[in-house]
Design a protein around this motif. Structure first.
Motif, PDB file in Angstrom:
ATOM      1  N   SER A  44      35.092  72.731  41.489  1.00 43.78           N
ATOM      2  CA  SER A  44      36.497  72.711  41.082  1.00 43.78           C
ATOM      3  C   SER A  44      36.743  71.768  39.905  1.00 43.78           C
ATOM      4  N   ASP A  45      35.948  70.703  39.812  1.00 46.47           N
ATOM      5  CA  ASP A  45      36.038  69.766  38.699  1.00 46.47           C
ATOM      6  C   ASP A  45      37.465  69.240  38.498  1.00 46.47           C
ATOM      7  N   ILE A  46      38.124  68.875  39.587  1.00 45.09           N
ATOM      8  CA  ILE A  46      39.484  68.363  39.531  1.00 45.09           C
ATOM      9  C   ILE A  46      39.472  66.853  39.703  1.00 45.09           C
ATOM     10  N   THR A  47      40.232  66.171  38.848  1.00 47.94           N
ATOM     11  CA  THR A  47      40.361  64.723  38.985  1.00 47.94           C
ATOM     12  C   THR A  47      41.450  64.418  40.014  1.00 47.94           C
ATOM     13  N   GLU A  48      41.117  63.618  41.004  1.00 49.57           N
ATOM     14  CA  GLU A  48      42.053  63.241  42.060  1.00 49.57           C
ATOM     15  C   GLU A  48      42.606  61.844  41.779  1.00 49.57           C
ATOM     16  N   LEU A  49      43.916  61.686  41.872  1.00 49.05           N
ATOM     17  CA  LEU A  49      44.561  60.394  41.674  1.00 49.05           C
ATOM     18  C   LEU A  49      44.886  59.767  43.013  1.00 49.05           C
ATOM     19  N   ILE A  50      44.548  58.481  43.154  1.00 56.67           N
ATOM     20  CA  ILE A  50      44.797  57.741  44.391  1.00 56.67           C
ATOM     21  C   ILE A  50      45.689  56.550  44.064  1.00 56.67           C
ATOM     22  N   LYS A  51      46.827  56.480  44.719  1.00 55.16           N
ATOM     23  CA  LYS A  51      47.808  55.437  44.435  1.00 55.16           C
ATOM     24  C   LYS A  51      47.448  54.155  45.190  1.00 55.16           C
ATOM     25  N   GLU A  52      47.540  53.034  44.490  1.00 54.87           N
ATOM     26  CA  GLU A  52      47.271  51.735  45.107  1.00 54.87           C
ATOM     27  C   GLU A  52      48.449  50.790  44.887  1.00 54.87           C
ATOM     28  N   ARG A  53      48.876  50.123  45.962  1.00 57.57           N
ATOM     29  CA  ARG A  53      49.872  49.060  45.857  1.00 57.57           C
ATOM     30  C   ARG A  53      49.111  47.739  45.880  1.00 57.57           C
ATOM     31  N   SER A  54      48.878  47.173  44.711  1.00 54.10           N
ATOM     32  CA  SER A  54      48.067  45.964  44.593  1.00 54.10           C
ATOM     33  C   SER A  54      48.848  44.724  45.013  1.00 54.10           C
ATOM     34  N   LYS A  55      48.126  43.704  45.400  1.00 51.35           N
ATOM     35  CA  LYS A  55      48.739  42.428  45.738  1.00 51.35           C
ATOM     36  C   LYS A  55      48.739  41.467  44.554  1.00 51.35           C
ATOM     37  N   SER A  56      47.835  41.695  43.622  1.00 47.22           N
ATOM     38  CA  SER A  56      47.765  40.868  42.406  1.00 47.22           C
ATOM     39  C   SER A  56      47.317  41.756  41.256  1.00 47.22           C
ATOM     40  N   ILE A  57      47.520  41.290  40.039  1.00 47.60           N
ATOM     41  CA  ILE A  57      47.201  42.130  38.878  1.00 47.60           C
ATOM     42  C   ILE A  57      46.270  41.454  37.884  1.00 47.60           C
ATOM     43  N   ILE A  58      46.321  40.133  37.772  1.00 46.59           N
ATOM     44  CA  ILE A  58      45.474  39.428  36.803  1.00 46.59           C
ATOM     45  C   ILE A  58      44.232  38.886  37.506  1.00 46.59           C
ATOM     46  N   SER A  59      43.062  39.292  37.025  1.00 43.69           N
ATOM     47  CA  SER A  59      41.798  38.765  37.539  1.00 43.69           C
ATOM     48  C   SER A  59      41.360  37.590  36.683  1.00 43.69           C
ATOM     49  N   VAL A  60      40.826  36.573  37.314  1.00 41.85           N
ATOM     50  CA  VAL A  60      40.361  35.381  36.601  1.00 41.85           C
ATOM     51  C   VAL A  60      38.842  35.410  36.530  1.00 41.85           C
ATOM     52  N   ASN A  61      38.309  35.334  35.330  1.00 41.76           N
ATOM     53  CA  ASN A  61      36.869  35.384  35.118  1.00 41.76           C
ATOM     54  C   ASN A  61      36.252  33.989  35.186  1.00 41.76           C
ATOM     55  N   GLN A  62      35.143  33.899  35.904  1.00 44.51           N
ATOM     56  CA  GLN A  62      34.425  32.623  36.010  1.00 44.51           C
ATOM     57  C   GLN A  62      33.009  32.724  35.455  1.00 44.51           C
ATOM     58  N   SER A  63      32.701  33.846  34.808  1.00 44.46           N
ATOM     59  CA  SER A  63      31.376  34.029  34.236  1.00 44.46           C
ATOM     60  C   SER A  63      31.292  33.323  32.888  1.00 44.46           C
ATOM     61  N   PRO A  64      30.297  32.472  32.677  1.00 45.63           N
ATOM     62  CA  PRO A  64      30.195  31.733  31.415  1.00 45.63           C
ATOM     63  C   PRO A  64      29.805  32.579  30.210  1.00 45.63           C
ATOM     64  N   ASP A  65      29.311  33.805  30.432  1.00 51.91           N
ATOM     65  CA  ASP A  65      28.913  34.615  29.281  1.00 51.91           C
ATOM     66  C   ASP A  65      29.854  35.789  29.034  1.00 51.91           C
ATOM     67  N   VAL A  66      31.063  35.706  29.582  1.00 51.92           N
ATOM     68  CA  VAL A  66      32.117  36.677  29.272  1.00 51.92           C
ATOM     69  C   VAL A  66      33.230  35.922  28.553  1.00 51.92           C
ATOM     70  N   PRO A  67      33.578  36.306  27.333  1.00 49.81           N
ATOM     71  CA  PRO A  67      34.445  35.491  26.480  1.00 49.81           C
ATOM     72  C   PRO A  67      35.944  35.666  26.708  1.00 49.81           C
ATOM     73  N   PHE A  68      36.368  35.757  27.959  1.00 47.96           N
ATOM     74  CA  PHE A  68      37.798  35.749  28.248  1.00 47.96           C
ATOM     75  C   PHE A  68      37.996  35.237  29.672  1.00 47.96           C
ATOM     76  N   GLU A  69      39.166  34.672  29.917  1.00 47.36           N
ATOM     77  CA  GLU A  69      39.447  34.082  31.228  1.00 47.36           C
ATOM     78  C   GLU A  69      40.280  34.981  32.128  1.00 47.36           C
ATOM     79  N   GLN A  70      41.134  35.813  31.518  1.00 50.20           N
ATOM     80  CA  GLN A  70      42.025  36.649  32.305  1.00 50.20           C
ATOM     81  C   GLN A  70      41.876  38.115  31.910  1.00 50.20           C
ATOM     82  N   SER A  71      41.986  38.992  32.889  1.00 45.25           N
ATOM     83  CA  SER A  71      41.884  40.418  32.585  1.00 45.25           C
ATOM     84  C   SER A  71      42.750  41.236  33.533  1.00 45.25           C
TER      85      SER A  71
END
Length: 360
Positions: A44-71
């Motif tokens: 069928s090759d149909i894309t299915e959408l799944i709704k999510e009610r998130s509790k937070s939206i900004i992720s904080v990065n703690q990896s030293p080799d990724v050049p950003f803190e928030q995503s």
């Protein structure tokens, strides 16, 4: 394009038609008929959408080799279907396969804008650039309908909040109006992922992503609007696209890119199985050569999580790629940075009705 080796079935818009078991699977499927391959037939090759009610939206990065803190990642899973995508294993946390499910079952955060606005208005929030699309592409095809990314950008513009975007999707052109306004105050930069200039390779490697020529056009249009653009040669796959490094950088420079970065192919968890099967399907005679290079890059393994080298690899081949990339950047006068987010302005950030907030 994906072809089943037994049935010969071709799916031109998916990288894989297989739903491989994931690392949290507790059930084992045992074929009981000679036609066992049909259990993975996604006709069928149909894309299915799944709704999510998130509790937070900004992720904080703690990896030293990724050049950003928030995503922010408004979507889980990605219709682009890049066979090498390091985000594929995250679908296993939802008890979904990193294979076909990752491309066809897209989870979207319907309350993303609500959560972002709440976070930006918080008394404790400190403004730092937010990267959108670091995990899954914020401009994958379903964004045209859901417009989550655009709504997030409108909110960030409202608060004069800096943002960095990473994409290989042509949908970003729709939002040139917002990006141009953000660029006027140095509040935005964009990284365009360009893996190959060969459209036939793109078609089997990144089935639903924009064509190479379209991505070059995106770089040009963003640059013309005053938006700082970086080209991300990612991933570099030994014996597949490493021969294109210089030509990709040249084409990007000619279309207005200012910065450049690269990432060596990573194969975390289930991506190893998916990628090896892709090699068997499309490059059977080259498979062992590619795997030998990858083992050399990762000290005898196909993947490494070691900070400092996981994005580039180690050894003679890694050093050669680094030297070629740096030399080409020098000749083209491209600034060589990794994932290349520009220094964006945080001084204009405003929480909105500050006077009203002070009353409470």
């Amino acid at each position: 394009m994906s072809r089943d080796l037994i049935t010969g079935k071709v799916n031109k818009s998916r990288a894989t038609i297989e739903n491989i078991d994931h690392r949290f699977s507790r059930l084992t499927k045992i074929p009981i008929t000679d036609n066992w391959w049909h259990e993975n037939d996604q006709s069928s090759d149909i894309t299915e959408l799944i709704k999510e009610r998130s509790k937070s939206i900004i992720s904080v990065n703690q990896s030293p080799d990724v050049p950003f803190e928030q995503s922010i990642n408004p979507y889980r899973g990605c219709e682009h279907g890049c066979v090498y995508c390091y985000a594929r294993p995250s679908h296993a946390y939802w008890d979904l396969s990193p294979g076909y499910d990752f491309e066809s079952k897209i989870i979207y955060k319907e309350n993303a804008v609500e959560l972002l606005e709440k976070k930006l208005r918080s008394r404790s929030y400190q403004c730092k650039p937010i990267t959108i699309g670091a995990n899954t592409d914020a401009y994958q095809p379903i964004e045209k309908k859901l417009r989550l990314t655009r709504s997030l950008l409108e909110t960030l513009l409202k608060y004069n909040h800096p943002v960095h975007l990473i994409t290989k999707g042509q949908g970003i052109i729709r939002d040139l109006d917002i990006l141009a306004l953000l660029a006027q105050n140095n509040l935005v930069s964009v990284g365009i992922s360009l893996t190959t200039l060969d459209n036939s390779l793109k078609t089997i490697l990144e089935p639903r992503a924009a064509s190479p020529s379209t991505r070059l056009s995106i770089i040009s249009k963003l640059s013309d609007c005053g938006v700082p653009v970086s080209v991300l040669v990612a991933p570099i796959i030994p014996a597949i696209n490493d021969c294109e490094i210089e030509s990709i950088l040249t084409a990007a420079k000619e279309n207005g890119a200012k910065n450049a970065a690269y990432i060596m192919l990573r194969l975390p968890h289930e991506v190893q199985t998916i990628f090896i099967r892709w090699l068997e399907r499309h490059y059977p005679l080259r498979k062992q050569k590619v795997l030998n290079y990858l083992n050399e890059l990762r000290k005898g393994q196909l993947n490494s999580n070691q900070f400092g080298s996981r994005m580039t690899g180690e050894g003679i081949f890694a050093d050669t790629i680094k030297q070629r990339f740096e030399l080409s950047c020098k000749k083209l006068r491209l600034i060589h940075t990794r994932e290349a987010p520009s220094q964006l302005n945080t001084e204009l950030f405003s929480k909105g009705n500050d006077q009203q907030l002070k009353l409470f």
